[in-house]
Design a protein around this motif. Structure first.
Motif, PDB file in Angstrom:
ATOM      1  N   VAL A  83     -19.384  11.809  36.336  1.00 12.37           N
ATOM      2  CA  VAL A  83     -18.302  11.101  36.823  1.00 12.37           C
ATOM      3  C   VAL A  83     -17.752   9.737  36.028  1.00 12.37           C
ATOM      4  O   VAL A  83     -18.573   9.139  35.481  1.00 12.37           O
ATOM      5  N   GLY A  84     -16.703   9.565  35.653  1.00 12.73           N
ATOM      6  CA  GLY A  84     -16.146   8.379  34.931  1.00 12.73           C
ATOM      7  C   GLY A  84     -15.527   8.448  33.832  1.00 12.73           C
ATOM      8  O   GLY A  84     -15.532   9.538  33.127  1.00 12.73           O
ATOM      9  N   THR A  85     -15.266   7.462  32.990  1.00 15.50           N
ATOM     10  CA  THR A  85     -14.826   7.397  31.798  1.00 15.50           C
ATOM     11  C   THR A  85     -15.828   6.981  30.683  1.00 15.50           C
ATOM     12  O   THR A  85     -16.522   6.240  30.935  1.00 15.50           O
ATOM     13  N   TRP A  86     -15.915   8.041  29.663  1.00 12.84           N
ATOM     14  CA  TRP A  86     -16.760   7.932  28.551  1.00 12.84           C
ATOM     15  C   TRP A  86     -16.071   7.354  27.249  1.00 12.84           C
ATOM     16  O   TRP A  86     -14.996   7.654  27.000  1.00 12.84           O
ATOM     17  N   THR A 115     -11.028   5.413  19.196  1.00 16.57           N
ATOM     18  CA  THR A 115     -10.266   4.940  20.416  1.00 16.57           C
ATOM     19  C   THR A 115     -10.443   6.161  21.426  1.00 16.57           C
ATOM     20  O   THR A 115      -9.821   6.109  22.511  1.00 16.57           O
ATOM     21  N   PHE A 116     -11.382   7.078  21.001  1.00 12.81           N
ATOM     22  CA  PHE A 116     -11.228   8.312  21.797  1.00 12.81           C
ATOM     23  C   PHE A 116     -12.196   7.988  23.096  1.00 12.81           C
ATOM     24  O   PHE A 116     -13.104   7.071  23.127  1.00 12.81           O
ATOM     25  N   THR A 117     -11.668   8.333  24.461  1.00 12.77           N
ATOM     26  CA  THR A 117     -12.276   8.375  25.501  1.00 12.77           C
ATOM     27  C   THR A 117     -11.886   9.597  26.292  1.00 12.77           C
ATOM     28  O   THR A 117     -10.882  10.412  25.915  1.00 12.77           O
ATOM     29  N   ILE A 118     -12.849   9.798  27.360  1.00 11.80           N
ATOM     30  CA  ILE A 118     -12.505  10.867  28.230  1.00 11.80           C
ATOM     31  C   ILE A 118     -12.848  10.558  29.501  1.00 11.80           C
ATOM     32  O   ILE A 118     -14.140   9.911  29.888  1.00 11.80           O
ATOM     33  N   THR A 119     -12.033  10.802  30.597  1.00  7.26           N
ATOM     34  CA  THR A 119     -12.553  10.436  31.905  1.00  7.26           C
ATOM     35  C   THR A 119     -12.586  11.837  32.666  1.00  7.26           C
ATOM     36  O   THR A 119     -11.851  12.666  32.649  1.00  7.26           O
ATOM     37  N   LEU A 120     -13.748  11.860  33.493  1.00  7.25           N
ATOM     38  CA  LEU A 120     -14.089  13.137  34.189  1.00  7.25           C
ATOM     39  C   LEU A 120     -13.762  12.614  35.890  1.00  7.25           C
ATOM     40  O   LEU A 120     -14.638  11.722  36.280  1.00  7.25           O
ATOM     41  N   SER A 164     -20.845  11.831  20.685  1.00  6.10           N
ATOM     42  CA  SER A 164     -21.955  11.092  21.455  1.00  6.10           C
ATOM     43  C   SER A 164     -20.923   9.716  22.174  1.00  6.10           C
ATOM     44  O   SER A 164     -20.260   9.350  21.433  1.00  6.10           O
ATOM     45  N   LEU A 165     -21.230   9.923  23.309  1.00  9.24           N
ATOM     46  CA  LEU A 165     -20.510   8.892  24.167  1.00  9.24           C
ATOM     47  C   LEU A 165     -21.244   8.010  25.117  1.00  9.24           C
ATOM     48  O   LEU A 165     -22.542   8.300  25.324  1.00  9.24           O
ATOM     49  N   LYS A 166     -20.703   6.891  25.432  1.00  8.56           N
ATOM     50  CA  LYS A 166     -21.284   6.007  26.342  1.00  8.56           C
ATOM     51  C   LYS A 166     -20.507   5.678  27.715  1.00  8.56           C
ATOM     52  O   LYS A 166     -19.220   5.955  27.532  1.00  8.56           O
ATOM     53  N   ALA A 167     -21.170   5.546  28.888  1.00  5.67           N
ATOM     54  CA  ALA A 167     -20.455   5.228  29.819  1.00  5.67           C
ATOM     55  C   ALA A 167     -19.624   4.020  29.653  1.00  5.67           C
ATOM     56  O   ALA A 167     -20.179   3.125  29.352  1.00  5.67           O
TER      57      ALA A 167
END
Lengths: 171, 373
Positions: free
Chosen positions: A38-41, A73-78, A167-170
């Motif tokens: 959960v949250g934005t990555w 600029t990419f983000t993904i919020t789950l 590859s993403l970080k919280a």
């Protein structure tokens, strides 16, 4: 006689005490992967992999795109509900729209797979989660380290030919 | 005052020159090894520079600052700094350095400058020591040494560019059939080359038929120079590869001979060719759909290449852009997802890649694969 009566009384008292209800504690749901996801990555690296080149051991087989195409600029919020059930997701930023940008999501298994197969984020366009649009295969599951790596793999005629590795970080 | 203005102008635009990649592709001189007080021709290949394809009316001139600036007209140059058009992108500058710079020959060691159009609005990179392409006056010190017999310049010579072969007639060997004597050739009335390539396979003999082409130029002090372009001098076929040059020197009557140490024929081995990596064009990934990102890589580009552009057409859609990177690797990043989002019926894209000067590098169709839903 007196001795016998005392023993009988002791047994009786012990039985009465033994009839107390056992305290098993409060029931809690098992921890699922959703709590970790959960949250934005935000993005830390994007690589495009040519799976045909990799199979043929030819070069180049990978190009880093982190600083290209606005991937920075990419983000993904789950999102999840109060019970940690997956609800909606949303992609932010201006990077190329390689997969569904908003909708509903879930994992193909709320717990880590024990058979070694990767977990998959399933992206749906409908709330009932019947119309599956894209799948993101998770190669690094968030743990103590708040990193998430997933792969968007494209196939043609049943053969996977390209992999976009995010590859993403919280946040 | 004029000088100050031009100096200021120079300082103002200098940083832009340094940033630009407008290197002159090739510079060579005829003769290859020259003295500062003789007429020479300097040839420039301006391919890939801002002067690429320039017309004769727009003109090319040299703006030179070393050893001095003999023509301070930034625009409207005088004849002495104007170049003559040879063919294609090749331009020639004829000069006697000592006369042009008005200096004693021994004070001129090299020539530095740059090329520009007459108006001074299109400028190449400099030819100067820091660019590794300064025009240098040949030093006779090596061939004048006590035991020197033969020298050649440049060391990395090729079959189609001028080569200077120098001999020290004071140290060559004569009368090899009887009692060898050293230095007799220096007394000869004329000195000529009896030459061949690849073990005398093809020859230009020292005989009366070849009198017009065999003579060497006397540079003084017993030093003689033969200026040749191998392909022209020996009339070599286009695919003929020279592995070495064989020579004996003599006057036209053969009364005076000039041979090497131990009366051996002279031999100059052709230098190993520096093989340039071949440019490679790669479309990445190998399969691409209209929902993908396409990268076009061109590696090991020609050193003269200053940049690449691409034009993509898909049905009625046309899109152009620039490559990024250096000559080692240039990459174009193309977002087909955005470009082709409304092109439902497109099954292929057509990609044309051109150099910044407009030369077509590649033209190809790329099929778009259908992805599994």
């Amino acid at each position: 006689m007196k001795k016998t009566s005392l023993i009988l009384m002791f047994i009786l008292v012990m039985q009465l005490i033994g009839c107390n209800k056992t305290d098993d504690g409060v029931f809690t749901e098992p921890i699922t992967m959703y709590e970790k996801m959960v949250g934005t990555w935000t993005i830390s690296k994007v690589a495009q992999k040519d799976l045909i080149a990799i199979a043929a051991s030819s070069k180049p087989d990978q190009i880093l795109l982190t600083n290209k195409f606005d991937f920075k600029t990419f983000t993904i919020t789950l999102n999840v509900d109060e019970k940690f059930a997956p609800t909606t997701f949303e992609v932010g930023g201006t990077s190329p729209q390689l997969f569904l940008q908003s909708g509903y999501w879930k994992l193909n298994n709320p717990f880590p797979n024990t058979d070694g197969k990767p977990l998959v984020i399933e992206l749906y366009s409908d709330e009932a989660k019947t119309v599956l649009i894209d799948e993101l295969s998770i190669s690094t599951v968030p743990g103590a380290k708040k990193t998430l790596v997933f792969d968007l793999i494209r196939e043609s005629n049943g053969v996977a030919y390209v992999d976009y590795e995010y590859s993403l970080k919280a946040n | 005052m004029k000088k100050i203005v031009y100096t200021l102008l120079l300082m103002l635009v200098a940083p832009f020159w340094l940033m630009s990649q407008n290197a002159i592709q090739e510079i060579w001189t005829q003769p290859a090894a020259f003295k500062a007080d003789e007429m020479i021709s300097v040839f420039f290949d301006v391919t890939g520079t801002p002067l690429d394809g320039i017309s004769e009316s727009e003109g090319v001139r040299v703006w030179t600052w070393f050893p001095n600036n003999p023509d301070e007209n930034w625009a409207n140059p005088s004849e002495k700094t104007k170049l003559k058009h040879v063919n294609g992108n090749i331009w020639r500058w004829d000069l006697n350095p000592a006369q042009l710079y008005n200096l004693p020959a021994n004070q001129i060691t090299g020539i530095y400058g740059q090329l520009q159009n007459y108006a001074g609005t299109k400028i190449t990179d400099a030819f100067a020591p820091d660019k590794g392409n300064a025009i240098t006056v040949y030093s006779l010190s090596t061939i004048l040494a006590d035991d020197a017999i033969i020298e050649y310049y440049p060391k990395q010579f090729t079959q189609d560019r001028p080569l200077s072969i120098l001999i020290n007639a004071n140290n060559t060997w004569s009368d090899c059939e009887s009692t060898p004597t050293k230095g007799k050739l220096a007394s000869a009335p004329d000195i000529r080359m009896h030459g061949g390539v690849n073990g005398w396979d093809i020859q230009v003999m020292n005989n009366t038929e070849n009198l017009a082409k065999t003579a060497l130029t006397h540079l003084g002090n017993g030093i003689y120079r033969k200026d040749i372009v191998l392909n022209d001098y020996f009339g070599l076929a286009a695919n003929y590869t020279v592995t070495g040059i064989n020579m004996v020197f003599a006057d036209k009557t053969w009364a005076y001979q000039g041979k090497g140490l131990n009366c051996a024929d002279f031999y100059i081995q052709t230098p190993e060719k520096v093989v340039e990596a071949v440019p490679t064009l790669i479309f990445f990934p190998q399969k691409v759909s209209k929902k993908d990102l396409l990268c076009i890589l061109r590696q090991n580009n020609e050193s003269s290449l200053t940049g690449l552009t691409y034009t993509l057409t898909a049905g009625t859609l046309t899109h152009s852009g620039d490559f990024e990177g250096t000559t080692k690797e240039m990459i174009a990043y193309i977002n087909l997802v955005d470009l082709l989002k409304d092109s439902n019926d497109v099954e292929k894209i057509h990609v044309t890649i051109k150099s910044k000067t407009g030369k077509i590098i590649s033209e190809t169709d790329i099929p778009l694969v259908q992805i599994n839903d």
